[in-house]
Enzyme design. Structure first.
Site, PDB file in Angstrom:
ATOM      1  N   CYS A 188      41.511  15.134  29.536  1.00  0.00           N
ATOM      2  CA  CYS A 188      41.863  16.125  30.549  1.00  0.00           C
ATOM      3  C   CYS A 188      41.607  15.570  31.936  1.00  0.00           C
ATOM      4  O   CYS A 188      41.240  16.303  32.840  1.00  0.00           O
ATOM      5  CB  CYS A 188      41.061  17.410  30.329  1.00  0.00           C
ATOM      6  N   THR A 189      41.771  14.290  32.115  1.00  0.00           N
ATOM      7  CA  THR A 189      41.392  13.584  33.334  1.00  0.00           C
ATOM      8  C   THR A 189      42.469  12.548  33.600  1.00  0.00           C
ATOM      9  O   THR A 189      43.318  12.295  32.751  1.00  0.00           O
ATOM     10  CB  THR A 189      40.009  12.912  33.122  1.00  0.00           C
ATOM     11  N   THR A 190      42.449  11.952  34.777  1.00  0.00           N
ATOM     12  CA  THR A 190      43.336  10.824  35.024  1.00  0.00           C
ATOM     13  C   THR A 190      42.537   9.691  35.618  1.00  0.00           C
ATOM     14  O   THR A 190      41.518   9.907  36.286  1.00  0.00           O
ATOM     15  CB  THR A 190      44.501  11.216  35.958  1.00  0.00           C
TER      16      THR A 190
END
Length: 527
Positions: free
Chosen positions: A340-342
């Site tokens: 859920c991150t980049t």
């Protein structure tokens, strides 16, 4: 293992060396934006700023102006690493009593906290924390940027005016959160057809469809023209607060006005004759440092490619580091939580490096869109344990404890790299393994990214790539219960990394091989 997937399919990404700069990002178009900045003479930090804003448009469920995060830099001219910390904070008006615990049960999202009534810490405006990414980009830019701020943000404005091109992959991601998105009319309008179904392009390619991000484009234009403080003071900040409050949140104008990103000294972790620099404090950095130091002891003479002994040493080191983290820092998120991150990494032609990780926390954050600004809001409040009396308990005006773990490394052979990943608690193990593949096993960047990985992230078990040899599984089973998982497009059983490496005067980059959008773009190939 029994599943429906091919045993003969091979997926690869090619790594090409260049003397120009490279941006490796989870979305190709964001990498192209950053590479164009490098081609125009920008510093690695300039490219990082431009890439960050572009990613908030083309990968909106992972990042954006409502995100928080961290950047680790290597400055070639100064021969040192630095850290910019722009993690989220809880609002000052937050009252823990507004997050009452249910009689029983656990949260259904990333963290197995005690469940809160109506998931107020997970979903909706009550889950929104103070964002930091714009302030973080501004702080780095003020010290090292060469290009005007407006020039760096403007490409994201154009992407938002165009709107994200909907395809099968965006449809898959949106579908994974369609039900919670449907509960907010403004999120539903941005991401769903008829308030229920993911927006996707025509399957036969006869007609393109784009998300409507025009309101977001106006907000980005304001940040470009007025400067980074536009998000924290003035009409844009007022509109954002008004929308959050109208939907039940407690974010205040004073929270935004008071927010400051900070410089921090990195953790310098010796490894195999080199040094890896990681973020300190409430990040994955201290746990990464613990695991890397233990791995050096456990691994011994690494020999060539990672073997059964190497993977067992990795498992043992990660397990010990996570057990310490869980007891000391209060981070209790679920090992199999979705990414859920980049993350993106940058190297310029002068050898300056940036490793940048930023996040909304859950995929699509709070699943709430601010209608006046077009901004998809974070759910950073979920980072706190809602049960009182814990190391990470919910409180007003408090920094969050995050898992992101961007690093830069200087290997004994002189190679320098910037690495990081998305994927919740899976991030740390991926960054640890890639660091060791490069520094202990002498792998090229391409070899390291294609090498099968394991995940050990505090659940008392190992998840191992199904393509690993049988003897590796046997060795891992002696350490912890071990299950096999395939490396597939969605959802990721392992983290989703992106990295760059400088070898002499040659630069190169790579992203997770299963990511259909991720790519490394050379400045010579920028649009």
């Amino acid at each position: 293992m029994i599943d429906n997937f091919s045993h003969t399919q091979v997926v690869r990404k090619t790594v090409i060396a260049t003397e120009g700069g490279v941006v490796a990002s989870q979305h190709k178009r964001a990498a192209q934006v950053g590479a164009a900045v490098l081609a125009a003479g920008g510093d690695a930090v300039d490219a990082a700023v431009a890439t960050s804003f572009a990613l908030g448009v083309v990968e909106p469920w992972m990042s954006g102006v409502a995100a928080g995060g961290c950047m680790v830099l290597w400055r070639a001219d100064e021969q040192r690493a630095r850290v910019v910390d722009y993690g989220m904070r809880s609002p000052r008006a937050l009252d823990p009593a507004d997050y009452p615990l249910t009689a029983d049960g656990r949260s259904s999202d990333l963290f197995p906290w005690r469940a809160v009534v109506d998931d107020r810490n997970v979903q909706g405006a009550t889950a929104v924390a103070v964002p930091g990414v714009v302030a973080g980009m501004a702080l780095a830019h003020a010290s090292y940027g060469r290009k005007p701020w407006r020039e760096l943000v403007t490409p994201a404005v154009g992407l938002a005016e165009e709107g994200l091109l909907a395809d099968w992959y965006s449809g898959l991601v949106i579908a994974s959160a369609a039900k919670p998105l449907s509960q907010d009319p403004d999120a539903a309008a941005m991401f769903l057809d008829d308030g229920r179904w993911p927006i996707v392009g025509a399957w036969n390619g006869s007609a393109d469809r784009h998300l409507d991000q025009k309101v977001l484009a106006r907000s980005l234009r304001q940040i470009a023209e007025e400067g980074p403080r536009a998000l924290y003071q003035g009409s844009l900040a007022q509109a954002l607060v008004r929308d959050v409050r109208a939907k039940g949140g407690c974010l205040g104008e004073d929270d935004l006005a008071a927010y400051q990103a900070e410089w921090a000294e990195p953790l310098a972790v010796p490894y195999r004759g080199g040094t890896v620099y990681a973020a300190p404090g409430l990040t994955g950095g201290p746990t990464y440092a613990h695991a890397l130091q233990m791995l050096e002891r456990e691994l011994g003479d690494p020999g060539g490619a990672p073997d059964a002994h190497a993977y067992r040493a990795l498992a043992r080191s990660l397990d010990a580091a996570f057990r310490a983290r869980l007891s000391d820092m209060g981070d209790q998120d679920a090992p199999q939580a979705p990414g859920c991150t980049t993350h993106f990494s940058v190297v310029d032609r002068h050898g300056n490096l940036c490793a940048v990780t930023q996040t909304l926390l859950s995929i699509f954050g709070s699943r709430v869109v601010s209608p006046s600004t077009g901004v998809l809001l974070n759910n950073g409040i979920m980072w706190f344990d809602p049960e009182p009396g814990k190391p990470n308990s919910l409180a007003p005006g408090k920094r969050v404890l995050a898992n992101y773990c961007p690093v830069v490394g200087v290997a004994a052979d002189g190679r320098r790299f910037a690495l990081g990943a998305s994927g919740g608690r899976k991030i740390l193990g991926a960054v640890l393994q890639l660091s060791s593949f490069l520094m202990a096993h002498g792998m090229s960047l391409e070899q390291a990214f294609h090498q099968p990985r394991i995940d050990v992230s505090g659940g008392g078990q190992v998840t191992a790539d199904a393509s690993l040899p049988r003897e590796v599984f046997s060795a891992l089973a002696l350490e912890l219960p071990t299950t096999a998982a395939r490396r597939v497009v969605f959802p990721y059983a392992f983290a989703c990394p992106a990295g760059v490496l400088r070898d002499g005067q040659r630069n190169m980059g790579c992203t997770e091989i299963m990511s259909p959008w991720g790519d490394a773009v050379h400045e010579a190939n920028a649009p």
